[in-house]
Design a protein around this motif. Structure first.
Motif, PDB file in Angstrom:
ATOM      1  N   GLN A   1       0.808  -1.215   0.000  1.00 16.49           N
ATOM      2  CA  GLN A   1       0.000   0.000   0.000  1.00 16.49           C
ATOM      3  C   GLN A   1       0.847   1.272   0.000  1.00 16.49           C
ATOM      4  O   GLN A   1       0.338   2.348  -0.261  1.00 16.49           O
ATOM      5  CB  GLN A   1      -0.926   0.016   1.222  1.00 16.49           C
ATOM      6  N   TRP A   2       2.134   1.153   0.315  1.00 15.55           N
ATOM      7  CA  TRP A   2       3.007   2.324   0.357  1.00 15.55           C
ATOM      8  C   TRP A   2       3.440   2.673  -1.066  1.00 15.55           C
ATOM      9  O   TRP A   2       4.123   1.898  -1.716  1.00 15.55           O
ATOM     10  CB  TRP A   2       4.220   2.033   1.233  1.00 15.55           C
ATOM     11  N   PRO A   3       3.031   3.828  -1.584  1.00 12.94           N
ATOM     12  CA  PRO A   3       3.254   4.142  -3.001  1.00 12.94           C
ATOM     13  C   PRO A   3       4.716   4.347  -3.404  1.00 12.94           C
ATOM     14  O   PRO A   3       5.047   4.255  -4.579  1.00 12.94           O
ATOM     15  CB  PRO A   3       2.449   5.427  -3.217  1.00 12.94           C
ATOM     16  N   TRP A   4       5.602   4.614  -2.454  1.00 14.68           N
ATOM     17  CA  TRP A   4       7.005   4.885  -2.791  1.00 14.68           C
ATOM     18  C   TRP A   4       7.899   3.668  -2.566  1.00 14.68           C
ATOM     19  O   TRP A   4       9.113   3.778  -2.539  1.00 14.68           O
ATOM     20  CB  TRP A   4       7.514   6.075  -1.985  1.00 14.68           C
ATOM     21  N   SER A   5       7.302   2.515  -2.431  1.00 11.49           N
ATOM     22  CA  SER A   5       8.064   1.297  -2.177  1.00 11.49           C
ATOM     23  C   SER A   5       8.229   0.473  -3.449  1.00 11.49           C
ATOM     24  O   SER A   5       7.378   0.485  -4.331  1.00 11.49           O
ATOM     25  CB  SER A   5       7.320   0.457  -1.131  1.00 11.49           C
ATOM     26  N   SER A   6       9.307  -0.291  -3.506  1.00 10.85           N
ATOM     27  CA  SER A   6       9.532  -1.210  -4.618  1.00 10.85           C
ATOM     28  C   SER A   6       8.869  -2.560  -4.367  1.00 10.85           C
ATOM     29  O   SER A   6       8.893  -3.433  -5.227  1.00 10.85           O
ATOM     30  CB  SER A   6      11.030  -1.413  -4.834  1.00 10.85           C
ATOM     31  N   TYR A   7       8.259  -2.726  -3.207  1.00  8.78           N
ATOM     32  CA  TYR A   7       7.669  -4.010  -2.843  1.00  8.78           C
ATOM     33  C   TYR A   7       6.596  -4.447  -3.835  1.00  8.78           C
ATOM     34  O   TYR A   7       6.554  -5.598  -4.248  1.00  8.78           O
ATOM     35  CB  TYR A   7       7.098  -3.951  -1.424  1.00  8.78           C
ATOM     36  N   GLY A   8       5.735  -3.554  -4.234  1.00  6.26           N
ATOM     37  CA  GLY A   8       4.678  -3.881  -5.194  1.00  6.26           C
ATOM     38  C   GLY A   8       5.239  -4.405  -6.503  1.00  6.26           C
ATOM     39  O   GLY A   8       4.729  -5.376  -7.069  1.00  6.26           O
ATOM     40  N   ALA A   9       6.306  -3.803  -6.959  1.00  6.50           N
ATOM     41  CA  ALA A   9       6.952  -4.270  -8.196  1.00  6.50           C
ATOM     42  C   ALA A   9       7.603  -5.631  -7.980  1.00  6.50           C
ATOM     43  O   ALA A   9       7.553  -6.503  -8.847  1.00  6.50           O
ATOM     44  CB  ALA A   9       7.985  -3.261  -8.657  1.00  6.50           C
ATOM     45  N   ALA A  10       8.187  -5.848  -6.816  1.00  4.42           N
ATOM     46  CA  ALA A  10       8.854  -7.117  -6.535  1.00  4.42           C
ATOM     47  C   ALA A  10       7.868  -8.288  -6.499  1.00  4.42           C
ATOM     48  O   ALA A  10       8.187  -9.383  -6.961  1.00  4.42           O
ATOM     49  CB  ALA A  10       9.620  -7.042  -5.217  1.00  4.42           C
ATOM     50  N   ILE A  11       6.667  -8.045  -5.986  1.00  2.13           N
ATOM     51  CA  ILE A  11       5.693  -9.140  -5.897  1.00  2.13           C
ATOM     52  C   ILE A  11       4.773  -9.197  -7.113  1.00  2.13           C
ATOM     53  O   ILE A  11       3.897 -10.048  -7.189  1.00  2.13           O
ATOM     54  CB  ILE A  11       4.862  -9.059  -4.595  1.00  2.13           C
ATOM     55  N   GLY A  12       4.953  -8.278  -8.054  1.00  3.96           N
ATOM     56  CA  GLY A  12       4.162  -8.296  -9.278  1.00  3.96           C
ATOM     57  C   GLY A  12       2.846  -7.553  -9.192  1.00  3.96           C
ATOM     58  O   GLY A  12       2.022  -7.640 -10.088  1.00  3.96           O
ATOM     59  N   ALA A  13       2.639  -6.786  -8.123  1.00  6.08           N
ATOM     60  CA  ALA A  13       1.397  -6.027  -7.966  1.00  6.08           C
ATOM     61  C   ALA A  13       1.406  -4.739  -8.788  1.00  6.08           C
ATOM     62  O   ALA A  13       0.355  -4.166  -9.054  1.00  6.08           O
ATOM     63  CB  ALA A  13       1.158  -5.703  -6.496  1.00  6.08           C
ATOM     64  N   SER A  14       2.592  -4.289  -9.174  1.00  7.09           N
ATOM     65  CA  SER A  14       2.726  -3.090 -10.018  1.00  7.09           C
ATOM     66  C   SER A  14       3.904  -3.298 -10.965  1.00  7.09           C
ATOM     67  O   SER A  14       4.727  -4.191 -10.760  1.00  7.09           O
ATOM     68  CB  SER A  14       2.937  -1.842  -9.156  1.00  7.09           C
ATOM     69  N   LEU A  15       3.974  -2.472 -11.975  1.00  2.84           N
ATOM     70  CA  LEU A  15       5.064  -2.574 -12.945  1.00  2.84           C
ATOM     71  C   LEU A  15       6.359  -2.035 -12.342  1.00  2.84           C
ATOM     72  O   LEU A  15       6.353  -1.010 -11.673  1.00  2.84           O
ATOM     73  CB  LEU A  15       4.730  -1.798 -14.209  1.00  2.84           C
ATOM     74  N   ALA A  16       7.446  -2.723 -12.621  1.00  2.29           N
ATOM     75  CA  ALA A  16       8.761  -2.275 -12.143  1.00  2.29           C
ATOM     76  C   ALA A  16       9.368  -1.317 -13.156  1.00  2.29           C
ATOM     77  O   ALA A  16       9.370  -1.606 -14.354  1.00  2.29           O
ATOM     78  CB  ALA A  16       9.670  -3.475 -11.941  1.00  2.29           C
ATOM     79  N   PRO A  17       9.895  -0.189 -12.710  1.00  6.97           N
ATOM     80  CA  PRO A  17      10.614   0.695 -13.630  1.00  6.97           C
ATOM     81  C   PRO A  17      11.845  -0.038 -14.174  1.00  6.97           C
ATOM     82  O   PRO A  17      12.364  -0.961 -13.542  1.00  6.97           O
ATOM     83  CB  PRO A  17      11.031   1.878 -12.756  1.00  6.97           C
ATOM     84  N   SER A  18      12.334   0.372 -15.313  1.00  8.88           N
ATOM     85  CA  SER A  18      13.459  -0.316 -15.952  1.00  8.88           C
ATOM     86  C   SER A  18      14.721  -0.313 -15.089  1.00  8.88           C
ATOM     87  O   SER A  18      15.535  -1.216 -15.182  1.00  8.88           O
ATOM     88  CB  SER A  18      13.752   0.318 -17.314  1.00  8.88           C
ATOM     89  N   TRP A  19      14.884   0.683 -14.235  1.00 13.99           N
ATOM     90  CA  TRP A  19      16.086   0.793 -13.412  1.00 13.99           C
ATOM     91  C   TRP A  19      16.028  -0.049 -12.137  1.00 13.99           C
ATOM     92  O   TRP A  19      17.022  -0.186 -11.442  1.00 13.99           O
ATOM     93  CB  TRP A  19      16.358   2.253 -13.050  1.00 13.99           C
ATOM     94  N   LEU A  20      14.883  -0.609 -11.819  1.00 16.28           N
ATOM     95  CA  LEU A  20      14.728  -1.372 -10.576  1.00 16.28           C
ATOM     96  C   LEU A  20      15.145  -2.826 -10.790  1.00 16.28           C
ATOM     97  O   LEU A  20      14.591  -3.525 -11.636  1.00 16.28           O
ATOM     98  CB  LEU A  20      13.279  -1.295 -10.088  1.00 16.28           C
ATOM     99  N   ALA A  21      16.089  -3.294 -10.007  1.00 18.80           N
ATOM    100  CA  ALA A  21      16.655  -4.645 -10.161  1.00 18.80           C
ATOM    101  C   ALA A  21      15.828  -5.681  -9.391  1.00 18.80           C
ATOM    102  O   ALA A  21      16.312  -6.316  -8.464  1.00 18.80           O
ATOM    103  CB  ALA A  21      18.099  -4.653  -9.699  1.00 18.80           C
ATOM    104  N   VAL A  22      14.592  -5.864  -9.806  1.00 19.21           N
ATOM    105  CA  VAL A  22      13.699  -6.810  -9.137  1.00 19.21           C
ATOM    106  C   VAL A  22      14.206  -8.242  -9.282  1.00 19.21           C
ATOM    107  O   VAL A  22      14.192  -9.017  -8.319  1.00 19.21           O
ATOM    108  CB  VAL A  22      12.261  -6.680  -9.704  1.00 19.21           C
ATOM    109  N   ASP A  23      14.694  -8.594 -10.446  1.00 17.98           N
ATOM    110  CA  ASP A  23      15.161  -9.965 -10.675  1.00 17.98           C
ATOM    111  C   ASP A  23      16.340 -10.321  -9.778  1.00 17.98           C
ATOM    112  O   ASP A  23      16.457 -11.466  -9.338  1.00 17.98           O
ATOM    113  CB  ASP A  23      15.516 -10.187 -12.142  1.00 17.98           C
ATOM    114  N   ALA A  24      17.204  -9.379  -9.501  1.00 15.11           N
ATOM    115  CA  ALA A  24      18.346  -9.642  -8.618  1.00 15.11           C
ATOM    116  C   ALA A  24      17.864 -10.019  -7.220  1.00 15.11           C
ATOM    117  O   ALA A  24      18.398 -10.935  -6.593  1.00 15.11           O
ATOM    118  CB  ALA A  24      19.254  -8.428  -8.565  1.00 15.11           C
ATOM    119  N   LEU A  25      16.851  -9.326  -6.744  1.00 13.51           N
ATOM    120  CA  LEU A  25      16.285  -9.649  -5.432  1.00 13.51           C
ATOM    121  C   LEU A  25      15.566 -10.991  -5.468  1.00 13.51           C
ATOM    122  O   LEU A  25      15.799 -11.858  -4.627  1.00 13.51           O
ATOM    123  CB  LEU A  25      15.313  -8.548  -4.990  1.00 13.51           C
TER     124      LEU A  25
END
Length: 105
Positions: A57-81
């Motif tokens: 629910q926190w809009p400035w977090s990368s958590y949503g992108a990491a779990i697939g709830a939102s799109l990850a920006p190109s610069w965010l290393a979600v796959d590494a995590l």
């Protein structure tokens, strides 16, 4: 007199900036275990502070992108995590989500 007052205001402003900047520190993370623990700590901060009920629910977090709830920006290393949790992206997201929620309890 005016010169002294202006200089005092400048020094006061510098002191305020220094205080704000000194609150944030950088640390070197050398182990993957520390990295994943830090990600949990960071994404749970708004929850622990009572600002949100769930980390996604926190809009400035990368958590949503990491779990697939939102799109990850190109610069965010979600796959590494996620690679720290499983080879399959779906399974990694499931395990990461479970890991984060273990930290709430």
């Amino acid at each position: 007199m005016r010169k002294d007052s202006t200089r005092f205001q400048e020094l006061e402003l510098i002191a305020k900036r220094s205080t704000a900047v000194s609150r944030f520190k950088g640390i070197l993370v050398e182990r993957d275990a520390c990295l994943i623990e830090l990600t949990r700590y960071v994404v749970l901060n708004p929850v622990r502070a009572g600002m949100r009920e769930a980390p996604e629910q926190w809009p400035w977090s990368s958590y949503g992108a990491a779990i697939g709830a939102s799109l990850a920006p190109s610069w965010l290393a979600v796959d590494a995590l996620l690679s720290q949790f499983a080879a399959s992206r779906k399974e990694a997201r499931r395990r990461y989500r479970a890991f984060v929620f273990e930290g709430i309890g």
